[in-house]
Design a protein around this motif. Structure first.
Motif, PDB file in Angstrom:
ATOM      1  N   LEU A  28       0.837  -1.204   0.000  1.00 31.99           N
ATOM      2  CA  LEU A  28       0.000   0.000   0.000  1.00 31.99           C
ATOM      3  C   LEU A  28       0.871   1.253   0.000  1.00 31.99           C
ATOM      4  CD1 LEU A  28      -2.802  -1.018   2.545  1.00 31.99           C
ATOM      5  CD2 LEU A  28      -2.747  -1.321   0.063  1.00 31.99           C
ATOM      6  N   ARG A  29       1.960   1.187   0.746  1.00 30.19           N
ATOM      7  CA  ARG A  29       2.912   2.301   0.749  1.00 30.19           C
ATOM      8  C   ARG A  29       3.428   2.539  -0.667  1.00 30.19           C
ATOM      9  NH1 ARG A  29       9.016   1.378   2.332  1.00 30.19           N
ATOM     10  NH2 ARG A  29       8.981   0.959   0.115  1.00 30.19           N
ATOM     11  N   ASP A  30       3.830   1.447  -1.324  1.00 29.82           N
ATOM     12  CA  ASP A  30       4.373   1.570  -2.676  1.00 29.82           C
ATOM     13  C   ASP A  30       3.320   2.019  -3.684  1.00 29.82           C
ATOM     14  OD1 ASP A  30       6.835   0.921  -1.737  1.00 29.82           O
ATOM     15  OD2 ASP A  30       6.728  -1.198  -2.306  1.00 29.82           O
ATOM     16  N   ALA A  31       2.051   1.861  -3.299  1.00 27.61           N
ATOM     17  CA  ALA A  31       0.983   2.336  -4.183  1.00 27.61           C
ATOM     18  C   ALA A  31       0.643   3.799  -3.884  1.00 27.61           C
ATOM     19  CB  ALA A  31      -0.258   1.465  -4.005  1.00 27.61           C
ATOM     20  N   GLY A  32       1.463   4.434  -3.052  1.00 27.80           N
ATOM     21  CA  GLY A  32       1.306   5.867  -2.797  1.00 27.80           C
ATOM     22  C   GLY A  32       0.386   6.214  -1.639  1.00 27.80           C
ATOM     23  N   MET A  33       0.066   5.234  -0.805  1.00 26.52           N
ATOM     24  CA  MET A  33      -0.821   5.528   0.330  1.00 26.52           C
ATOM     25  C   MET A  33      -0.012   5.802   1.602  1.00 26.52           C
ATOM     26  SD  MET A  33      -3.666   2.574  -0.297  1.00 26.52           S
ATOM     27  CE  MET A  33      -4.088   2.105  -1.975  1.00 26.52           C
ATOM     28  N   GLU A  34      -0.692   6.431   2.565  1.00 23.50           N
ATOM     29  CA  GLU A  34      -0.069   6.609   3.880  1.00 23.50           C
ATOM     30  C   GLU A  34      -0.567   5.479   4.765  1.00 23.50           C
ATOM     31  OE1 GLU A  34      -0.861  10.540   5.389  1.00 23.50           O
ATOM     32  OE2 GLU A  34       0.867  11.338   4.324  1.00 23.50           O
ATOM     33  N   VAL A  35       0.346   4.655   5.228  1.00 22.40           N
ATOM     34  CA  VAL A  35      -0.032   3.499   6.024  1.00 22.40           C
ATOM     35  C   VAL A  35       0.371   3.727   7.473  1.00 22.40           C
ATOM     36  CG1 VAL A  35       0.236   1.019   6.316  1.00 22.40           C
ATOM     37  CG2 VAL A  35       0.385   2.018   4.027  1.00 22.40           C
ATOM     38  N   ILE A  36      -0.608   3.688   8.350  1.00 19.97           N
ATOM     39  CA  ILE A  36      -0.299   3.784   9.776  1.00 19.97           C
ATOM     40  C   ILE A  36      -0.250   2.356  10.292  1.00 19.97           C
ATOM     41  CG2 ILE A  36      -1.129   4.550  12.041  1.00 19.97           C
ATOM     42  CD1 ILE A  36      -2.345   6.520   9.225  1.00 19.97           C
ATOM     43  N   TYR A  37       0.924   1.955  10.714  1.00 22.13           N
ATOM     44  CA  TYR A  37       1.123   0.562  11.093  1.00 22.13           C
ATOM     45  C   TYR A  37       1.237   0.447  12.607  1.00 22.13           C
ATOM     46  CZ  TYR A  37       3.030  -4.130  11.183  1.00 22.13           C
ATOM     47  OH  TYR A  37       3.216  -5.460  11.429  1.00 22.13           O
ATOM     48  N   THR A  38       0.312  -0.298  13.209  1.00 23.37           N
ATOM     49  CA  THR A  38       0.371  -0.390  14.674  1.00 23.37           C
ATOM     50  C   THR A  38       0.755  -1.769  15.164  1.00 23.37           C
ATOM     51  OG1 THR A  38      -1.990  -0.845  14.767  1.00 23.37           O
ATOM     52  CG2 THR A  38      -1.320   1.427  15.062  1.00 23.37           C
ATOM     53  N   GLY A  39       0.906  -2.700  14.218  1.00 24.21           N
ATOM     54  CA  GLY A  39       1.509  -3.977  14.580  1.00 24.21           C
ATOM     55  C   GLY A  39       0.657  -4.890  15.437  1.00 24.21           C
ATOM     56  N   LEU A  40       1.375  -5.713  16.169  1.00 24.05           N
ATOM     57  CA  LEU A  40       0.796  -6.878  16.845  1.00 24.05           C
ATOM     58  C   LEU A  40      -0.112  -6.547  18.033  1.00 24.05           C
ATOM     59  CD1 LEU A  40       3.999  -9.125  17.098  1.00 24.05           C
ATOM     60  CD2 LEU A  40       2.012  -9.515  15.628  1.00 24.05           C
ATOM     61  N   ARG A  41      -0.976  -7.509  18.308  1.00 20.25           N
ATOM     62  CA  ARG A  41      -1.768  -7.578  19.547  1.00 20.25           C
ATOM     63  C   ARG A  41      -2.545  -6.315  19.863  1.00 20.25           C
ATOM     64  NH1 ARG A  41       3.273  -9.630  20.845  1.00 20.25           N
ATOM     65  NH2 ARG A  41       3.318 -11.810  20.230  1.00 20.25           N
ATOM     66  N   GLN A  42      -3.309  -5.845  18.885  1.00 19.41           N
ATOM     67  CA  GLN A  42      -4.142  -4.669  19.105  1.00 19.41           C
ATOM     68  C   GLN A  42      -5.544  -5.105  19.509  1.00 19.41           C
ATOM     69  OE1 GLN A  42      -3.029  -1.132  18.329  1.00 19.41           O
ATOM     70  NE2 GLN A  42      -1.448  -2.486  19.094  1.00 19.41           N
ATOM     71  N   THR A  43      -6.075  -4.459  20.527  1.00 23.85           N
ATOM     72  CA  THR A  43      -7.456  -4.748  20.907  1.00 23.85           C
ATOM     73  C   THR A  43      -8.388  -3.896  20.026  1.00 23.85           C
ATOM     74  OG1 THR A  43      -7.524  -2.971  22.531  1.00 23.85           O
ATOM     75  CG2 THR A  43      -6.770  -5.118  23.307  1.00 23.85           C
ATOM     76  N   PRO A  44      -9.644  -4.301  19.868  1.00 22.47           N
ATOM     77  CA  PRO A  44     -10.588  -3.468  19.111  1.00 22.47           C
ATOM     78  C   PRO A  44     -10.646  -2.036  19.650  1.00 22.47           C
ATOM     79  CG  PRO A  44     -11.536  -5.633  19.465  1.00 22.47           C
ATOM     80  CD  PRO A  44     -10.238  -5.605  20.241  1.00 22.47           C
ATOM     81  N   GLU A  45     -10.557  -1.875  20.972  1.00 21.42           N
ATOM     82  CA  GLU A  45     -10.588  -0.528  21.562  1.00 21.42           C
ATOM     83  C   GLU A  45      -9.421   0.312  21.047  1.00 21.42           C
ATOM     84  OE1 GLU A  45     -10.978  -3.301  23.276  1.00 21.42           O
ATOM     85  OE2 GLU A  45     -12.882  -3.126  24.356  1.00 21.42           O
ATOM     86  N   GLN A  46      -8.233  -0.303  21.034  1.00 21.30           N
ATOM     87  CA  GLN A  46      -7.039   0.424  20.564  1.00 21.30           C
ATOM     88  C   GLN A  46      -7.178   0.784  19.085  1.00 21.30           C
ATOM     89  OE1 GLN A  46      -4.142  -2.573  21.755  1.00 21.30           O
ATOM     90  NE2 GLN A  46      -3.280  -1.180  23.266  1.00 21.30           N
ATOM     91  N   ILE A  47      -7.732  -0.140  18.321  1.00 20.66           N
ATOM     92  CA  ILE A  47      -7.874   0.103  16.881  1.00 20.66           C
ATOM     93  C   ILE A  47      -8.831   1.262  16.627  1.00 20.66           C
ATOM     94  CG2 ILE A  47      -8.731  -0.910  14.720  1.00 20.66           C
ATOM     95  CD1 ILE A  47      -7.698  -3.640  15.822  1.00 20.66           C
ATOM     96  N   VAL A  48      -9.938   1.293  17.369  1.00 12.98           N
ATOM     97  CA  VAL A  48     -10.910   2.365  17.183  1.00 12.98           C
ATOM     98  C   VAL A  48     -10.314   3.718  17.558  1.00 12.98           C
ATOM     99  CG1 VAL A  48     -13.066   3.329  18.104  1.00 12.98           C
ATOM    100  CG2 VAL A  48     -12.975   0.950  17.353  1.00 12.98           C
ATOM    101  N   LYS A  49      -9.624   3.778  18.699  1.00 14.11           N
ATOM    102  CA  LYS A  49      -9.020   5.052  19.114  1.00 14.11           C
ATOM    103  C   LYS A  49      -7.993   5.525  18.105  1.00 14.11           C
ATOM    104  CE  LYS A  49     -10.385   5.838  23.568  1.00 14.11           C
ATOM    105  NZ  LYS A  49     -10.413   6.845  24.572  1.00 14.11           N
ATOM    106  N   THR A  50      -7.187   4.586  17.610  1.00  4.44           N
ATOM    107  CA  THR A  50      -6.173   4.960  16.631  1.00  4.44           C
ATOM    108  C   THR A  50      -6.831   5.469  15.354  1.00  4.44           C
ATOM    109  OG1 THR A  50      -4.592   3.354  17.494  1.00  4.44           O
ATOM    110  CG2 THR A  50      -4.220   4.111  15.254  1.00  4.44           C
ATOM    111  N   ALA A  51      -7.871   4.779  14.910  1.00  2.00           N
ATOM    112  CA  ALA A  51      -8.556   5.186  13.675  1.00  2.00           C
ATOM    113  C   ALA A  51      -9.112   6.603  13.802  1.00  2.00           C
ATOM    114  CB  ALA A  51      -9.678   4.206  13.356  1.00  2.00           C
ATOM    115  N   ILE A  52      -9.618   6.932  14.982  1.00  2.00           N
ATOM    116  CA  ILE A  52     -10.171   8.272  15.193  1.00  2.00           C
ATOM    117  C   ILE A  52      -9.056   9.328  15.183  1.00  2.00           C
ATOM    118  CG2 ILE A  52     -11.280   9.780  16.900  1.00  2.00           C
ATOM    119  CD1 ILE A  52     -12.997   7.364  17.719  1.00  2.00           C
TER     120      ILE A  52
END
Lengths: 134, 292
Positions: A28-52
């Motif tokens: 995705l990076r090579d396709a010109g996108m900005e990728v926010i990579y948070t890696g392993l063992r993310q809880t749904p709560e963490q994913i939602v907060k990060t997305a916001i």
């Protein structure tokens, strides 16, 4: 007008196999996108907060542990609670075809199984992005 | 837009995040100028790739949160000059703070800027200041020798080094070695840390200003309290001797410069006929005067 697609790539669940997530993130990076990579063992709560906070356009989950039927509904529910259910979510990993259908019924936009060409993933993500934008 | 601003000023994180995206995409919109400053302290962190910037920022957040301070973070990673894409991986070191409502982390690509920051960072700082964070921490891209723009946006610059990054000749070079207000030797549990510090001390002693050197181990938090103590000490010194005011003026000047350069580039792109250099230049100047 937005000029760049921002994608969150997160890996929920307890398995430690993040190579797939990294391969997709790099594509995705090579396709010109900005990728926010948070890696392993993310809880749904963490994913939602990060997305916001990161104001991402899409969320990609890598799941190989078999926990997709637990994690995905939880995430979608939390997204709704936080009023961000308009952000498309896609999943990559080991997901049996029946489960994939079920996930899509729940609201997951796409499930990419093993062997999916990276170009297909990039194309699909661009398509999902333009659907949301319009 | 107005709605977002109002919500943002009432503490809505989602509106803040949306406004940052808007600023990144509309650098010409100057609405941030009318926002009131709430006096956030802006601390810049820079250093080589892998020196431990993100991990140290993470440890600094933990300490500031223990003191009940709210923290906004802007973490910048490189944008590819070839594809325009970026892999933003600073946040991964700050996982412990994902669920903390007193911490806001935003990742950014460096865009077309070569100075180690993203051009919209000036405005994003204003926005985050108006939101009301006590501290704004800015992490640059992994910086080599000449990415020094962090000096134009921060009240204080923390330069992060780690043992084994070269000898005292490296300390004498222009550029990044000049911009630290505080020098951190991270990974100081590695072999050679004391010797490295000694050499840094001896080279810094060649100039008249005495600058603090702090040894840290970011992964375990060792030295972070001392670092924050030094940051606060320096902040109050800079407030008293007028340095902060000078730096804010320098920030404004640099920001104006970056906007003007963009404006010139835009006018240059409009020109189709390139005959004489002097003609090209006057055409650009005319275009700018006409469209302002």
């Amino acid at each position: 007008m937005k000029n760049k697609i921002r994608v969150l790539i997160a890996k929920p669940g307890l398995d430690g196999h993040d190579r797939g997530a990294k391969v997709v993130a790099k594509a995705l990076r090579d396709a010109g996108m900005e990728v926010i990579y948070t890696g392993l063992r993310q809880t749904p709560e963490q994913i939602v907060k990060t997305a916001i906070q990161e104001d991402v356009d899409l969320i990609g989950l890598s799941i190989l542990s078999g926990a997709h039927m637990n994690i995905c509904p939880k995430l979608l529910e939390l997204m709704k609670e936080n009023d961000i259910e308009n952000i498309p979510v896609f999943v990559g990993g080991i997901v049996p075809p029946d489960d994939a259908e079920e996930l899509k019924r729940m609201g997951i936009k796409e499930v990419f199984g093993p062997g999916t060409p990276l170009s297909t993933i990039v194309e699909k993500i661009r398509q999902l992005f333009s659907e949301v934008e319009s | 837009m107005k709605d977002l601003l109002e919500k943002m000023q009432n503490g809505d994180i989602k509106s803040l995040a949306k406004l940052i995206t808007y600023l990144e995409n509309h650098p010409e919109d100057r609405f941030v100028e009318n926002l009131p400053s709430k006096g956030a302290k802006v601390i810049g962190f820079t250093g080589s790739p892998g020196a431990g910037k993100s991990t140290l920022v993470n440890a600094v957040i933990s300490q500031l949160r223990r003191e009940n301070r709210t923290v906004g973070v802007i973490a910048i990673d490189p944008t590819s000059p070839f594809t325009g894409g970026s892999f933003l991986g600073d946040r991964i070191r700050m996982k412990t703070h994902f669920l903390d409502d007193g911490v806001f982390i935003r990742s950014m690509g460096s865009g077309t800027s070569l100075g180690g920051l993203n051009e919209s960072v000036f405005d994003v700082i204003k926005l985050m200041d108006a939101f009301g964070f006590d501290y704004i921490l800015i992490e640059t891209v992994g910086a080599g020798q000449s990415e020094v723009d962090i000096v134009y946006v921060s009240d204080i610059v923390v330069l992060i080094l780690s043992p084994g990054m070269g000898d005292d000749i490296q300390f004498l070079k222009s550029g990044i070695m000049e911009i630290g207000d505080i020098y951190v030797i991270n990974k100081s549990d590695l072999d050679g840390a004391d010797f490295y510090k000694m050499r840094l001390e001896s080279m810094l002693s060649l100039s008249n200003v005495k600058k603090p050197i702090v040894k840290t181990i970011a992964t375990s938090g060792v030295g972070v309290e001392e670092l924050i103590f030094n940051i606060k000490k320096l902040l109050s010194k800079f407030h008293n001797n007028g340095e902060i005011r000078k730096r804010k003026e320098r920030r404004l000047k640099k920001h104006a410069e970056s906007i003007l350069i963009k404006r010139i580039q835009k006018s240059l792109e409009k020109i189709s006929e390139f005959d004489k250099l002097s003609n090209v230049i006057s055409k650009v100047i005319n275009d700018i005067c006409k469209n302002n």
